[in-house]
Design a protein around this motif. Sequence first.
Motif, PDB file in Angstrom:
ATOM      1  N   ARG A 112       5.960   4.598  12.832  1.00 62.07           N
ATOM      2  CA  ARG A 112       7.145   3.951  13.114  1.00 62.07           C
ATOM      3  C   ARG A 112       6.926   2.295  12.259  1.00 62.07           C
ATOM      4  O   ARG A 112       7.297   1.415  12.736  1.00 62.07           O
ATOM      5  CB  ARG A 112       7.315   3.510  14.708  1.00 62.07           C
ATOM      6  N   CYS A 113       6.413   2.765  11.028  1.00 62.63           N
ATOM      7  CA  CYS A 113       6.421   1.774   9.865  1.00 62.63           C
ATOM      8  C   CYS A 113       6.154   2.133   8.558  1.00 62.63           C
ATOM      9  O   CYS A 113       5.928   3.506   8.634  1.00 62.63           O
ATOM     10  CB  CYS A 113       5.468   0.844  10.187  1.00 62.63           C
ATOM     11  N   PRO A 114       6.806   1.562   7.624  1.00 61.19           N
ATOM     12  CA  PRO A 114       6.903   2.278   6.332  1.00 61.19           C
ATOM     13  C   PRO A 114       5.317   2.043   5.801  1.00 61.19           C
ATOM     14  O   PRO A 114       4.608   1.199   5.954  1.00 61.19           O
ATOM     15  CB  PRO A 114       7.630   1.317   5.451  1.00 61.19           C
ATOM     16  N   LEU A 115       5.117   3.003   4.904  1.00 65.93           N
ATOM     17  CA  LEU A 115       3.528   2.999   4.361  1.00 65.93           C
ATOM     18  C   LEU A 115       3.876   2.667   2.684  1.00 65.93           C
ATOM     19  O   LEU A 115       3.041   2.237   2.062  1.00 65.93           O
ATOM     20  CB  LEU A 115       3.011   4.030   4.370  1.00 65.93           C
ATOM     21  N   PHE A 116       5.169   2.957   2.140  1.00 70.81           N
ATOM     22  CA  PHE A 116       5.215   2.829   0.573  1.00 70.81           C
ATOM     23  C   PHE A 116       6.515   2.054   0.407  1.00 70.81           C
ATOM     24  O   PHE A 116       7.578   2.386   1.251  1.00 70.81           O
ATOM     25  CB  PHE A 116       5.396   4.335   0.138  1.00 70.81           C
ATOM     26  N   LYS A 117       6.572   1.612  -0.864  1.00 68.84           N
ATOM     27  CA  LYS A 117       7.986   1.126  -1.259  1.00 68.84           C
ATOM     28  C   LYS A 117       8.544   2.271  -2.361  1.00 68.84           C
ATOM     29  O   LYS A 117       7.750   2.549  -3.023  1.00 68.84           O
ATOM     30  CB  LYS A 117       7.638  -0.211  -2.075  1.00 68.84           C
ATOM     31  N   HIS A 118       9.767   2.614  -2.154  1.00 69.51           N
ATOM     32  CA  HIS A 118      10.068   3.628  -2.699  1.00 69.51           C
ATOM     33  C   HIS A 118      10.749   3.014  -4.164  1.00 69.51           C
ATOM     34  O   HIS A 118      11.960   2.278  -4.169  1.00 69.51           O
ATOM     35  CB  HIS A 118      11.394   4.523  -2.243  1.00 69.51           C
ATOM     36  N   GLU A 119      10.302   3.386  -5.437  1.00 63.62           N
ATOM     37  CA  GLU A 119      11.025   2.898  -6.468  1.00 63.62           C
ATOM     38  C   GLU A 119      11.292   4.116  -7.387  1.00 63.62           C
ATOM     39  O   GLU A 119      10.341   4.688  -8.341  1.00 63.62           O
ATOM     40  CB  GLU A 119       9.803   1.795  -7.336  1.00 63.62           C
ATOM     41  N   GLY A 120      12.397   4.415  -7.226  1.00 61.99           N
ATOM     42  CA  GLY A 120      13.129   5.650  -7.964  1.00 61.99           C
ATOM     43  C   GLY A 120      12.365   6.790  -7.338  1.00 61.99           C
ATOM     44  O   GLY A 120      12.488   7.008  -6.063  1.00 61.99           O
ATOM     45  N   ARG A 121      11.510   7.671  -8.320  1.00 61.88           N
ATOM     46  CA  ARG A 121      10.808   8.716  -7.590  1.00 61.88           C
ATOM     47  C   ARG A 121       9.545   8.315  -7.225  1.00 61.88           C
ATOM     48  O   ARG A 121       8.597   9.347  -6.853  1.00 61.88           O
ATOM     49  CB  ARG A 121      10.877   9.797  -8.578  1.00 61.88           C
ATOM     50  N   ASN A 122       9.016   7.226  -7.509  1.00 64.78           N
ATOM     51  CA  ASN A 122       7.563   6.466  -7.354  1.00 64.78           C
ATOM     52  C   ASN A 122       7.451   6.128  -6.054  1.00 64.78           C
ATOM     53  O   ASN A 122       8.343   5.488  -5.415  1.00 64.78           O
ATOM     54  CB  ASN A 122       7.157   5.702  -8.421  1.00 64.78           C
ATOM     55  N   LEU A 123       6.238   6.144  -5.505  1.00 66.73           N
ATOM     56  CA  LEU A 123       6.075   5.671  -4.288  1.00 66.73           C
ATOM     57  C   LEU A 123       4.797   4.578  -4.462  1.00 66.73           C
ATOM     58  O   LEU A 123       3.797   5.114  -4.806  1.00 66.73           O
ATOM     59  CB  LEU A 123       5.608   6.787  -2.978  1.00 66.73           C
ATOM     60  N   THR A 124       5.031   3.310  -4.327  1.00 63.38           N
ATOM     61  CA  THR A 124       4.053   2.429  -4.267  1.00 63.38           C
ATOM     62  C   THR A 124       3.569   1.759  -3.001  1.00 63.38           C
ATOM     63  O   THR A 124       4.368   1.592  -1.988  1.00 63.38           O
ATOM     64  CB  THR A 124       4.802   1.029  -5.027  1.00 63.38           C
ATOM     65  N   PRO A 125       2.289   2.093  -2.842  1.00 63.47           N
ATOM     66  CA  PRO A 125       1.677   1.796  -1.607  1.00 63.47           C
ATOM     67  C   PRO A 125       2.010   0.216  -0.991  1.00 63.47           C
ATOM     68  O   PRO A 125       1.628  -0.638  -1.960  1.00 63.47           O
ATOM     69  CB  PRO A 125       0.103   2.067  -1.814  1.00 63.47           C
ATOM     70  N   LEU A 126       2.208   0.145   0.154  1.00 65.08           N
ATOM     71  CA  LEU A 126       2.079  -1.095   0.900  1.00 65.08           C
ATOM     72  C   LEU A 126       0.966  -1.578   1.423  1.00 65.08           C
ATOM     73  O   LEU A 126      -0.063  -0.665   1.376  1.00 65.08           O
ATOM     74  CB  LEU A 126       3.204  -1.170   1.824  1.00 65.08           C
ATOM     75  N   GLU A 127       0.880  -2.620   2.005  1.00 66.30           N
ATOM     76  CA  GLU A 127      -0.437  -3.234   2.526  1.00 66.30           C
ATOM     77  C   GLU A 127      -0.726  -2.247   3.652  1.00 66.30           C
ATOM     78  O   GLU A 127      -2.040  -1.826   3.996  1.00 66.30           O
ATOM     79  CB  GLU A 127      -0.321  -4.772   2.842  1.00 66.30           C
ATOM     80  N   SER A 128       0.153  -1.694   4.421  1.00 72.77           N
ATOM     81  CA  SER A 128      -0.009  -0.877   5.582  1.00 72.77           C
ATOM     82  C   SER A 128      -0.825   0.365   5.159  1.00 72.77           C
ATOM     83  O   SER A 128      -1.325   0.850   5.930  1.00 72.77           O
ATOM     84  CB  SER A 128       1.303  -0.543   6.507  1.00 72.77           C
ATOM     85  N   ALA A 129      -0.372   0.919   3.979  1.00 71.93           N
ATOM     86  CA  ALA A 129      -0.777   2.143   3.464  1.00 71.93           C
ATOM     87  C   ALA A 129      -2.458   1.895   3.158  1.00 71.93           C
ATOM     88  O   ALA A 129      -3.182   2.805   3.341  1.00 71.93           O
ATOM     89  CB  ALA A 129      -0.163   2.538   2.225  1.00 71.93           C
TER      90      ALA A 129
END
Length: 304
Positions: free
Chosen positions: A50-67
């Motif tokens: 129930r929280c995001p782990l990645f920031k979606h930038e096009g087809r790329n997944l950029t890890p957030l602090e939570s990840a």
Amino acid sequence: MLIDEELTLKKLEVFLAFMRTGNLARAAAELQTSNVSVHRAIHSLESALRCPLFKHEGRNLTPLESAYVLEERAQKLIQDVVETVRLTREAAGFSAERFKLGSLYSLTVKTVPQLIMGLKIRRSELNIDLILGSNFDLLYKLKNMEVDAILVSLDDSVNDPDCEQIPLFSDDIFLATPADSKFAQRAEVDLAEVRDETFITLTQGFATHQDGNRVFKQAGFEPKVAMQVNDIFTLLSMVSSGVGYALLPGRIAAVYENRVKLIPLQEKYRLQQHIGVVFLKAKERDPNLLALLAECRMYANRQA
């Protein structure tokens, strides 16, 4: 807080693979799955948390602090689970790093060394403990999971519904005499001729003790027993010193071969021991046991 049923160890493994590789395709290749499966697992993990782990930038997944927080904790969690599984299986005797093999003393002359050498070739990392005893004692240890398998005489004493058996070879019973005995040069011997002689036997519980009783009963007399001993090598030493005679299996012929002679019994008294490996049905899929059983089958084929 209840853990969402969608939060699984498998999804955490997929997540960790992605964090290691930084790429869907490389993570999929490492896990031998598809890019879509990796992406779906990560998305499902975010839903379960129930929280995001990645920031979606096009087809790329950029890890957030939570990840990064999840990565650190998940690595420890997976390691703990793997270790927990290992310890649990080891406590149950499955695929442990140590294998406990029970055996009759007499089988250490030839059979046990060959089986252990073959087992070490198959599983070089395995540490093997050898526990020696009688049929009775070894079956008790097997049933209580103190040993993983036992090499014994396949007589009625080891017939158990919880166990399986694999035969290895059969062995005749002989009259063991000192090398200077009046019977030492005989081609065979009639037991009636030794009814007045002194005998040495193993204690009750040993297969050779039971087999000896059957042979003496067939010959129609009870032997004069000077002493009972707890292992076959002590018994051989007593025979070689002239303390008395004994009924022993042929597999020990190489021990004291210049001081003890094994004389065949007349046909009417002949008796065979059937030697084999006994193991619990509940453990028949254990990798260490399977390796031993493979060696036992090869050994049996060589004896045929």
